[in-house]
Design a protein around this motif. Structure first.
Motif, short mmCIF file in Angstrom:
data_model
loop_
_atom_site.label_atom_id
_atom_site.label_comp_id
_atom_site.label_asym_id
_atom_site.label_seq_id
_atom_site.Cartn_x
_atom_site.Cartn_y
_atom_site.Cartn_z
N ARG A 74 1.89 -5.58 1.98
CA ARG A 74 2.39 -4.95 3.17
C ARG A 74 1.49 -3.75 3.78
N MET A 75 0.73 -3.24 2.93
CA MET A 75 -0.08 -2.08 3.38
C MET A 75 -1.27 -2.47 4.27
N ILE A 76 -1.68 -3.64 4.00
CA ILE A 76 -3.00 -4.30 4.56
C ILE A 76 -2.25 -4.58 5.87
N ALA A 77 -1.23 -5.43 5.86
CA ALA A 77 -0.62 -5.93 7.09
C ALA A 77 -0.10 -4.59 8.07
N GLU A 78 0.29 -3.38 7.48
CA GLU A 78 0.51 -2.32 8.34
C GLU A 78 -0.64 -1.81 8.82
N ALA A 79 -1.75 -1.87 8.23
CA ALA A 79 -3.04 -1.32 8.77
C ALA A 79 -3.46 -2.12 9.88
N LEU A 80 -3.35 -3.55 9.95
CA LEU A 80 -3.65 -4.47 10.81
C LEU A 80 -2.69 -4.32 12.18
N ARG A 81 -1.42 -4.04 11.98
CA ARG A 81 -0.42 -3.57 13.02
C ARG A 81 -0.79 -2.34 13.78
N SER A 82 -1.38 -1.27 13.12
CA SER A 82 -1.76 0.06 13.59
C SER A 82 -2.72 -0.32 14.63
N ARG A 83 -3.67 -1.43 14.75
CA ARG A 83 -4.66 -1.47 15.49
C ARG A 83 -4.48 -2.53 16.46
N PHE A 84 -3.74 -3.65 16.07
CA PHE A 84 -3.44 -4.90 16.89
C PHE A 84 -2.00 -5.10 16.94
N ALA A 85 -1.72 -5.79 18.11
CA ALA A 85 -0.26 -6.48 18.39
C ALA A 85 -0.14 -7.39 17.19
N ALA A 86 0.84 -7.39 16.71
CA ALA A 86 1.02 -8.79 15.72
C ALA A 86 2.51 -9.29 15.62
N THR A 87 2.44 -10.46 14.94
CA THR A 87 3.81 -10.91 14.91
C THR A 87 4.43 -10.31 13.47
N GLU A 88 5.70 -10.72 13.30
CA GLU A 88 6.51 -10.47 11.90
C GLU A 88 5.60 -11.11 10.91
N GLN A 89 5.41 -10.70 9.86
CA GLN A 89 4.78 -11.20 8.62
C GLN A 89 5.80 -12.14 8.09
N ARG A 90 5.19 -13.16 7.66
CA ARG A 90 6.06 -14.09 6.64
C ARG A 90 5.24 -14.08 5.19
N SER A 91 6.22 -14.08 4.30
CA SER A 91 5.61 -13.70 3.05
C SER A 91 5.97 -15.05 1.96
N TYR A 92 5.25 -15.32 0.96
CA TYR A 92 5.28 -16.44 0.17
C TYR A 92 4.66 -16.23 -1.26
N PRO A 93 5.21 -16.68 -2.24
CA PRO A 93 4.83 -16.23 -3.65
C PRO A 93 3.19 -16.87 -3.84
N ALA A 94 2.40 -16.08 -4.33
CA ALA A 94 1.05 -16.53 -4.36
C ALA A 94 0.48 -17.01 -5.82
N GLY A 95 1.24 -17.46 -6.33
CA GLY A 95 0.73 -18.07 -7.78
C GLY A 95 0.99 -17.09 -9.10
N GLY A 96 0.36 -15.91 -9.00
CA GLY A 96 0.12 -15.08 -9.94
C GLY A 96 1.51 -14.34 -10.18
N GLU A 97 1.99 -13.56 -11.25
CA GLU A 97 3.12 -12.86 -11.70
C GLU A 97 3.25 -11.94 -10.46
N GLY A 98 3.95 -12.01 -9.70
CA GLY A 98 4.49 -10.90 -8.78
C GLY A 98 3.63 -10.97 -7.30
N ALA A 99 2.33 -11.99 -7.52
CA ALA A 99 1.48 -11.83 -6.46
C ALA A 99 2.05 -12.36 -4.94
N THR A 100 1.71 -11.97 -3.89
CA THR A 100 2.13 -12.42 -2.70
C THR A 100 1.16 -12.67 -1.69
N ARG A 101 1.53 -13.66 -0.90
CA ARG A 101 0.61 -13.97 0.37
C ARG A 101 1.44 -13.78 1.44
N LEU A 102 0.95 -13.04 2.54
CA LEU A 102 1.37 -12.86 3.65
C LEU A 102 0.69 -13.30 5.14
#
Length: 87
Positions: free
Chosen positions: A26-54
Motif C-alpha cells: 500500500r505504501m508503494i501504491a500511495e507513492a505512485l498515486r501521489s505522482r500519477f492519477a491511478a485506479t483503485e488498487q486490487r489486491s491478491y494473495p502473493a503466495g508467501g505468509e502474509g504476502a500481497t500482490r497489488l
C-alpha cells in the motif's frame, strides 16, 4: 513461453506490486498515486505468509492532484448556512 497480454492504452501503465506485507504494498501504491492519477488498487494473495500482490493502472498523461491540507478542506463554502434547527 508465456502468452502475451494485451498492452494498456497509450499513456497508461499496468503496475504489479508484490510485497511481504499488505502495508508495504500500500505504501508503494500511495507513492505512485501521489505522482500519477491511478485506479483503485486490487489486491491478491502473493503466495508467501502474509504476502500481497497489488494491481493498479497508472495514467501517465495526468498527474495526481496536489494534496489539499486539512485546513483547506475544512473551510466552509459561502453556501454553508445555519439551518433553523441548528441554532
Amino acid at each position: 513461453m508465456k502468452p502475451t497480454q494485451p498492452l494498456p492504452p497509450a499513456g497508461q501503465a499496468e503496475v504489479r506490486i508484490v510485497a511481504a506485507t499488505p502495508e508495504v504494498a500500500r505504501m508503494i501504491a500511495e507513492a505512485l498515486r501521489s505522482r500519477f492519477a491511478a485506479t483503485e488498487q486490487r489486491s491478491y494473495p502473493a503466495g508467501g505468509e502474509g504476502a500481497t500482490r497489488l494491481h493498479l493502472t497508472v495514467d501517465t498523461t495526468h498527474t495526481a492532484e496536489p494534496p489539499r491540507s486539512w485546513l483547506v478542506t475544512s473551510r466552509s463554502s459561502g453556501s454553508d448556512r445555519l439551518q433553523a434547527d441548528e441554532i
